[in-house]
Design a protein around this motif. Structure first.
Motif, PDB file in Angstrom:
ATOM      1  N   SER A   1       0.664  -1.048  -0.057  1.00  0.00           N
ATOM      2  CA  SER A   1       0.220  -0.199  -0.313  1.00  0.00           C
ATOM      3  C   SER A   1       0.684   1.370  -0.380  1.00  0.00           C
ATOM      4  O   SER A   1       0.788   2.491  -0.774  1.00  0.00           O
ATOM      5  CB  SER A   1      -0.967  -0.588   1.529  1.00  0.00           C
ATOM      6  OG  SER A   1      -2.019   1.500   1.036  1.00  0.00           O
TER       7      SER A   1
ATOM      8  N   THR B   1      -4.668   3.165   3.687  1.00  0.00           N
ATOM      9  CA  THR B   1      -4.516   4.189   2.269  1.00  0.00           C
ATOM     10  C   THR B   1      -5.846   5.301   3.026  1.00  0.00           C
ATOM     11  O   THR B   1      -5.007   6.453   2.050  1.00  0.00           O
ATOM     12  CB  THR B   1      -5.086   3.314   0.877  1.00  0.00           C
ATOM     13  OG1 THR B   1      -4.333   2.530   0.661  1.00  0.00           O
ATOM     14  CG2 THR B   1      -5.594   4.633  -0.402  1.00  0.00           C
TER      15      THR B   1
ATOM     16  N   SER C   1       0.512   3.643  -3.075  1.00  0.00           N
ATOM     17  CA  SER C   1       0.258   5.193  -2.836  1.00  0.00           C
ATOM     18  C   SER C   1       1.322   6.153  -3.266  1.00  0.00           C
ATOM     19  O   SER C   1       0.656   7.246  -3.639  1.00  0.00           O
ATOM     20  CB  SER C   1      -0.138   5.066  -1.708  1.00  0.00           C
ATOM     21  OG  SER C   1      -0.885   4.143  -1.037  1.00  0.00           O
TER      22      SER C   1
END
Length: 268
Positions: free
Chosen positions: A74, A177, A78
């Motif tokens: 993640s 996230t 991201s």
């Protein structure tokens, strides 16, 4: 130079012979499984016991590994999506990475490192105590009474372990996230739903199933062929883990290439 060539030839012959014995063990266990199931005498109690053993040694490590794995995926996805201005695609990239590649490989590592090593150690210890020689003397094939129940238990549990890893990995990625990367819940879920398909899940479960079969057969073979006392058992366990995990990685490359050829990625 001649010695090097001779060593390479001997190593190649040994590898081919080992692979042949493993395939033979798999076929024997499969034939016994089908025959005993049709004859209503398959040892399901032993299979259930082995399945519970696999759950005990892999479930908690799977959760503990999935959490940092989901966090790493993640954070990396991201960060990259923010740099290129595609934050709305974070859900698709992170989720597909976990489903397509992460979950099957984590399953293989856990099954090989935890379940495979334990199976090889158990069978190796029983081999050096000559228990299997006594079984063969009584007309009982270890492939029937020992390997087949463990193989079926692994076939039943490996897809379930993969599902657990997917659930934890995707869930943790979603939480990271949204909570720490300023992601939008609706955008994350929409992008994930747009790219993730049922075929992705089916392929992941099929990979986990194949990896589980390979790992359990390798572990059983190494355990049954253990020799030279406790040191031989340790060598068998080490070989079972290394060969099982490497085989899973090689198969993953082959399966991934075949899937990319026949099931290319597309928007759902």
């Amino acid at each position: 130079m001649i010695r090097v060539v001779k060593y390479q030839l001997d190593a190649t012959k040994s590898a081919i012979a080992t692979t042949g014995r493993a395939l033979k063990l798999f076929v024997e266990a499969l034939v016994y499984t089908v025959g005993d199931t049709l004859a209503l005498r398959f040892p399901w109690a032993e299979t259930a016991a082995q399945a519970w053993f696999i759950i005990r040694v892999t479930a908690v490590p799977a959760v503990l590994v999935s959490i940092p794995f989901g966090v790493i995926v993640s954070v990396q996805v991201s960060s990259l999506s923010q740099q290129v201005g595609a934050t709305s695609m974070a859900g698709a990239a992170g989720g597909l990475g976990v489903i397509r590649q992460g979950s099957p490989m984590v399953s293989a590592l856990l099954l090989g490192g935890a379940a495979g090593s334990a199976i090889a150690a158990d069978l190796g210890a029983r081999t050096i105590r000559e228990e299997f020689d006594a079984m063969r003397t009584m007309g009982i094939d270890p492939a029937r009474r020992i390997v087949a129940p463990r193989m079926i238990a692994m076939m039943l549990l490996s897809p379930m372990l993969c599902v657990l890893i997917i659930f934890m990995g995707v869930g943790v990625g979603y939480a990271i996230t949204i909570m720490f990367q300023n992601g939008v819940p609706g955008s994350y879920l929409a992008s994930f739903a747009a790219f993730a398909t049922v075929s992705d899940l089916v392929v992941a479960l099929a990979k986990a199933l194949i990896f589980g079969v390979v790992i359990v057969i390798v572990a059983c073979q190494r355990g049954l062929e253990a020799s030279s006392g406790p040191r031989g058992v340790a060598s068998a366990v080490n070989a079972a883990v290394v060969i099982g995990v490497i085989s899973a990685f090689v198969l993953n490359v082959i399966i991934t290439q075949l899937v990319s050829m026949f099931l290319p990625a597309r928007i759902g």
